[in-house]
Design an enzyme around this catalytic site. Sequence first.
Site, PDB file in Angstrom:
ATOM      1  N   ARG A  54       0.847  -1.201   0.000  1.00 19.73           N
ATOM      2  CA  ARG A  54       0.000   0.000   0.000  1.00 19.73           C
ATOM      3  C   ARG A  54       0.878   1.246   0.000  1.00 19.73           C
ATOM      4  O   ARG A  54       0.574   2.244  -0.629  1.00 19.73           O
ATOM      5  CB  ARG A  54      -0.948   0.004   1.212  1.00 19.73           C
ATOM      6  CG  ARG A  54      -1.623   1.351   1.398  1.00 19.73           C
ATOM      7  CD  ARG A  54      -2.872   1.372   2.272  1.00 19.73           C
ATOM      8  NE  ARG A  54      -2.878   0.462   3.384  1.00 19.73           N
ATOM      9  CZ  ARG A  54      -2.162   0.604   4.515  1.00 19.73           C
ATOM     10  NH1 ARG A  54      -1.366   1.659   4.680  1.00 19.73           N
ATOM     11  NH2 ARG A  54      -2.249  -0.287   5.471  1.00 19.73           N
ATOM     12  N   TYR A 106     -15.712  16.766 -15.577  1.00 20.91           N
ATOM     13  CA  TYR A 106     -16.101  15.356 -15.593  1.00 20.91           C
ATOM     14  C   TYR A 106     -17.180  15.133 -14.514  1.00 20.91           C
ATOM     15  O   TYR A 106     -17.050  15.649 -13.395  1.00 20.91           O
ATOM     16  CB  TYR A 106     -14.858  14.508 -15.314  1.00 20.91           C
ATOM     17  CG  TYR A 106     -15.146  13.055 -15.106  1.00 20.91           C
ATOM     18  CD1 TYR A 106     -15.612  12.272 -16.154  1.00 20.91           C
ATOM     19  CD2 TYR A 106     -14.971  12.461 -13.871  1.00 20.91           C
ATOM     20  CE1 TYR A 106     -15.890  10.936 -15.970  1.00 20.91           C
ATOM     21  CE2 TYR A 106     -15.239  11.117 -13.678  1.00 20.91           C
ATOM     22  CZ  TYR A 106     -15.706  10.360 -14.729  1.00 20.91           C
ATOM     23  OH  TYR A 106     -15.981   9.043 -14.540  1.00 20.91           O
ATOM     24  N   ASP A 178      -6.467  19.014 -14.602  1.00 22.71           N
ATOM     25  CA  ASP A 178      -6.812  17.660 -15.048  1.00 22.71           C
ATOM     26  C   ASP A 178      -6.458  17.596 -16.539  1.00 22.71           C
ATOM     27  O   ASP A 178      -7.138  18.196 -17.373  1.00 22.71           O
ATOM     28  CB  ASP A 178      -8.310  17.416 -14.804  1.00 22.71           C
ATOM     29  CG  ASP A 178      -8.761  16.023 -15.249  1.00 22.71           C
ATOM     30  OD1 ASP A 178      -8.065  15.412 -16.077  1.00 22.71           O
ATOM     31  OD2 ASP A 178      -9.822  15.573 -14.783  1.00 22.71           O
ATOM     32  N   LYS A 203      -7.747   6.344 -19.239  1.00 17.66           N
ATOM     33  CA  LYS A 203      -8.090   6.800 -20.579  1.00 17.66           C
ATOM     34  C   LYS A 203      -6.893   6.641 -21.523  1.00 17.66           C
ATOM     35  O   LYS A 203      -6.473   5.528 -21.762  1.00 17.66           O
ATOM     36  CB  LYS A 203      -8.606   8.243 -20.491  1.00 17.66           C
ATOM     37  CG  LYS A 203      -9.573   8.500 -19.314  1.00 17.66           C
ATOM     38  CD  LYS A 203     -10.892   7.759 -19.439  1.00 17.66           C
ATOM     39  CE  LYS A 203     -11.718   7.779 -18.148  1.00 17.66           C
ATOM     40  NZ  LYS A 203     -12.011   9.083 -17.561  1.00 17.66           N
TER      41      LYS A 203
HETATM   42  C1  LIG Z   1     -12.560   9.587 -16.362  1.00 13.36           C
HETATM   43  C2  LIG Z   1     -12.151  10.923 -15.925  1.00 13.36           C
HETATM   44  C3  LIG Z   1     -11.841  11.185 -14.585  1.00 13.36           C
HETATM   45  C4  LIG Z   1     -12.006  10.134 -13.493  1.00 13.36           C
HETATM   46  O1  LIG Z   1     -11.111   9.092 -13.670  1.00 13.36           O
HETATM   47  P1  LIG Z   1     -11.423   7.560 -13.229  1.00 13.36           P
HETATM   48  O2  LIG Z   1     -10.175   6.866 -13.620  1.00 13.36           O
HETATM   49  O3  LIG Z   1     -12.635   7.132 -14.001  1.00 13.36           O
HETATM   50  O4  LIG Z   1     -11.675   7.592 -11.767  1.00 13.36           O
HETATM   51  C5  LIG Z   1     -11.405  12.447 -14.248  1.00 13.36           C
HETATM   52  N1  LIG Z   1     -11.297  13.420 -15.177  1.00 13.36           N
HETATM   53  C6  LIG Z   1     -11.589  13.217 -16.483  1.00 13.36           C
HETATM   54  C7  LIG Z   1     -11.435  14.324 -17.455  1.00 13.36           C
HETATM   55  C8  LIG Z   1     -12.018  11.956 -16.898  1.00 13.36           C
HETATM   56  O5  LIG Z   1     -12.339  11.762 -18.184  1.00 13.36           O
END
Ligand SMILES: *Cc1c(COP(=O)(O)O)cnc(C)c1O
Length: 395
Positions: A54, A106, A178, A203
């Site tokens: 962890r 998001y 982000d 992604k």
């Molecule tokens: C999918 C996404 C998230 C969240 O990520 P997870 O891996 O699904 O928890 C945050 N910001 C954006 C722009 C995203 O597309």
Amino acid sequence: MNIRNNHGKFETRAIHAGQTSDPQNGAVMTPIYLTSTFEQDAPAVPRDGYEYSRTKNPTRLALEENVASMEGANWGLCFASGLSATNALLDSLLPGDHVVCGNDLYGGTHRIFRQVFERYGIRFSFVDTTDAKNVAAAMEPATKMVYLETPTNPLLRLSDIAAIAEISRKGKARLIVDNTFATPYLQNPMELGADVVLHSMTKYLGGHSDAVAGALVGNDEELFDSYAFFQNSCGGGLDAMSSFLIMRGTKTLALRMDRHCANAMKIAQMLEAHDAVDKVFYPGLASHPQHELAKRQMRDFGGMVAFEMKGGVEAGNTFASSTRFFTLAESLGGVESLVETPPSMTHAAIPAAERHAAGLADGLVRLSVGVEHVDDLIEDVQQALAKATSTVNAS
Ligand SMILES: *Cc1c(COP(=O)(O)O)cnc(C)c1O
């Protein structure tokens, strides 16, 4: 963090940074260290700082160095999901602290802000960050964090990172960007003044829709200590198996992004010229309101395209159910193309009134354009548009 093999240009670092061959047998790929615990040399004398997975795991560490290097950062921390990374950011705030953030985020980010952390007395101001003046106007003495998504999900709006970094600095707030949609191949927010970059590595960085993961990267050692503390204390660290899968993805990020961008541009242009389509959202189109900023701030325009059909919700829903190569599913950034309708899927957690106020129409369709042959994708979109148009006309 001393990032191993942190040399060369982006494509080179994406393959080598954080990666070393195994000292015992020369294995070229980082092993998947499926171990929860590590033998110590004497009581409380862990080897190389490894005591429990962890806290620290060699496969995760290799990915943490890799993602930090791709963003040109000093350190990286990897989490069980993008939202787990967002959670660690917010864990560092205290009741009464204030966050200025975008109003087109998001859906899950919106949910953790409003439905989890507001309950602990953290305050959020949602503003249209496409105009930096709105960020300046929302700053308060208690503002600890400015949180941006650029381009945004799902409307592909851009915010001026350098201008907002200046405003954040003046207000003594940290700027978090982000960078999931752009990826470090197309945009490096830290070069423009951001303090921390967040990724949903689920992604594009993973790129194969086979693992869920998130990351924070930055330069400030104090922030590293704080987020590493929450990673360990709250238990959101990424597991070794997923770390390996994401690392396999990052090695081909540059190759994949070039194809995602080229395919998305062609599809956006085709949609814009199509009779059945009302509006197209893609930063690479001259018609995009922040096209000039996109050219300045990004190296290319990404693989995400959103659009509204003239037939509204019904046409959009029919389109999303009629494609052959675009699979109807949430998520994005994998090699395969996906289609979804954000208001009823990824962004359903945002109340309708707030969605509408932010310009998110109920009929919006979002495409994650994959790396298939573009001719097949274009043909698929055209036949689905035709089907959606005839269904609406018939009813
Ligand atoms: C999918 C996404 C998230 C969240 O990520 P997870 O891996 O699904 O928890 C945050 N910001 C954006 C722009 C995203 O597309």
